[in-house]
Design an enzyme around this catalytic site. Structure first.
Site, PDB file in Angstrom:
ATOM      1  N   ASP A 194      37.850  41.021  -0.346  1.00 19.21           N
ATOM      2  CA  ASP A 194      37.409  40.596   0.988  1.00 19.21           C
ATOM      3  C   ASP A 194      35.941  40.915   1.269  1.00 19.21           C
ATOM      4  O   ASP A 194      35.359  40.360   2.201  1.00 19.21           O
ATOM      5  CB  ASP A 194      38.275  41.253   2.063  1.00 19.21           C
ATOM      6  CG  ASP A 194      39.749  40.975   1.866  1.00 19.21           C
ATOM      7  OD1 ASP A 194      40.079  39.854   1.442  1.00 19.21           O
ATOM      8  OD2 ASP A 194      40.572  41.864   2.136  1.00 19.21           O
ATOM      9  N   THR A 223      37.745  45.526  -3.116  1.00 16.15           N
ATOM     10  CA  THR A 223      38.422  44.534  -2.289  1.00 16.15           C
ATOM     11  C   THR A 223      37.783  43.175  -2.507  1.00 16.15           C
ATOM     12  O   THR A 223      36.553  43.063  -2.560  1.00 16.15           O
ATOM     13  CB  THR A 223      38.364  44.881  -0.791  1.00 16.15           C
ATOM     14  OG1 THR A 223      38.855  43.779  -0.028  1.00 16.15           O
ATOM     15  CG2 THR A 223      36.954  45.202  -0.324  1.00 16.15           C
TER      16      THR A 223
END
Length: 356
Positions: A138, A136
């Site tokens: 993020d 990810t």
């Protein structure tokens, strides 16, 4: 021994590096690799797959995206069942099991984020030999200190800030840059620090727009007529609202807070303010050298776990060392920025306003 690999969820720089690491390490151990196309969907009959040999992965580490394709909308989309455990339709699990049996696959490596790893956990609990690899941009998975793709996303933010700074100075404007990150502010904070932002607004720290405006006015009084603001897409407005956009099918996604912040800042300061949303630019393009190396290391470790039949585990990166944890430890536990942590302290120490 034959192992399978698939990429699931959003695309991310470094996915091809993982594939390269898996195929290379598997070949050394005399193992075959089957790559399933378009995420978990490739497992459903008629299975959509390709055999991956070392010559098939030559030169792919520098490529963005994934040669196998991916999707975050599929028959494997998990739903909450009893005791808040994620479940998948039993028929889908049965078809998956049949595909793996027909192809004589002894282990399935799932490269994905929180949602995809939740699906992987369900498959493992259903008796399917699964290994997880965290993916990810993020950087918000609790069980690993860093995920590949994050460094590339931050580099994209830094490049954008470098470019926007010159036009902001030329026109004496306030520039608001909205970045990804869901409910965590890692991309915004790291990108803001490295890119020389003056104000960074993240989900973990409640901000006040009057204080943001006061910071801009103070800069103005000192002769700094332009201001760079980075805001995370998952940051809440002072009234607690999250800004979302409707998508097809009536689903919603985070996005749009940059425009809202720009409008309010313009009203509060009287300064010309512009908003720029980086969006999927952060997911695309060539991975950085760090993400290439981290992705390859993750791929090699995943093969070692599969070879040792240590199923139900996810590759993890801690203190510069690649190890593993159970997938159960990794899913549904978001790692957020510590408001009292060292990175936040660094931001404050170099004069970045966090809106509080």
């Amino acid at each position: 021994m034959r192992i399978g690999i698939l990429n699931s969820g959003g695309d991310c720089p470094g996915l091809n590096a993982v594939i390269h690491g898996v195929v290379g390490a598997a070949s050394k151990l005399g193992m075959e690799v089957i790559g399933f196309r378009d995420g978990f969907e490739g497992l459903l009959p008629p299975a959509d797959y390709v055999q991956l040999d070392p010559e098939d992965t030559v030169g792919i580490m520098k490529l963005g995206g994934t040669i196998l394709g991916t999707t975050n909308k599929s028959h494997f989309a998990s739903r909450l069942g009893t005791d808040d455990l994620k479940e998948i339709a039993e028929q889908v699990v049965t078809l998956t099991r049949e595909t793996l049996r027909e192809l004589d696959i002894c282990a399935l490596i799932v490269v994905g984020g929180d949602g995809s790893l939740g699906t992987a956990l369900h498959l493992y609990n259903a008796g399917i030999p699964v290994i997880g690899v965290p993916k990810t941009i993020d950087n918000d998975l609790q069980a690993t200190a860093m995920t590949f793709g994050f460094d590339s996303a931050v580099s994209c933010v830094v490049d954008a800030l470098d470019r926007l700074h010159t036009t902001a100075v030329s026109h004496k404007r306030v520039m608001v840059v909205e970045v990804m990150g869901r409910s965590a502010g890692w991309i915004a904070l790291w990108g803001g620090i490295a890119g020389g932002a003056n104000i960074v607004l993240i989900p973990e720290i409640e901000f006040n727009l009057e204080k943001v405006a006061a910071c801009i006015k103070e800069r103005e009084s000192k002769g700094n007529h332009s201001t760079m603001i980075v805001v995370a897409e998952g940051a809440s407005l002072p009234d607690g609202d999250l800004i979302t956009k409707d998508e097809c099918g009536n689903s919603v996604r985070l996005g749009g807070i940059g425009e809202v912040i720009a409008d309010r800042i313009s009203t509060l300061t009287g300064k010309e303010t512009r908003a720029c949303t980086l969006g999927h630019l952060q997911r695309g393009g060539e991975p950085t050298s760090l993400d290439r190396i981290l992705g390859a290391r993750f791929g090699v470790k995943a093969v070692e776990l599969a070879h040792g039949k240590r199923f139900g585990r996810m590759v993890s990166y801690q203190s510069y060392y690649v190890s593993s944890v159970t997938i159960e430890e990794a899913v549904d536990k978001v790692r957020k920025v510590d408001p009292e942590g060292q990175v936040v302290h660094t931001a404050r120490a170099i004069g970045i306003c966090l809106g509080d």
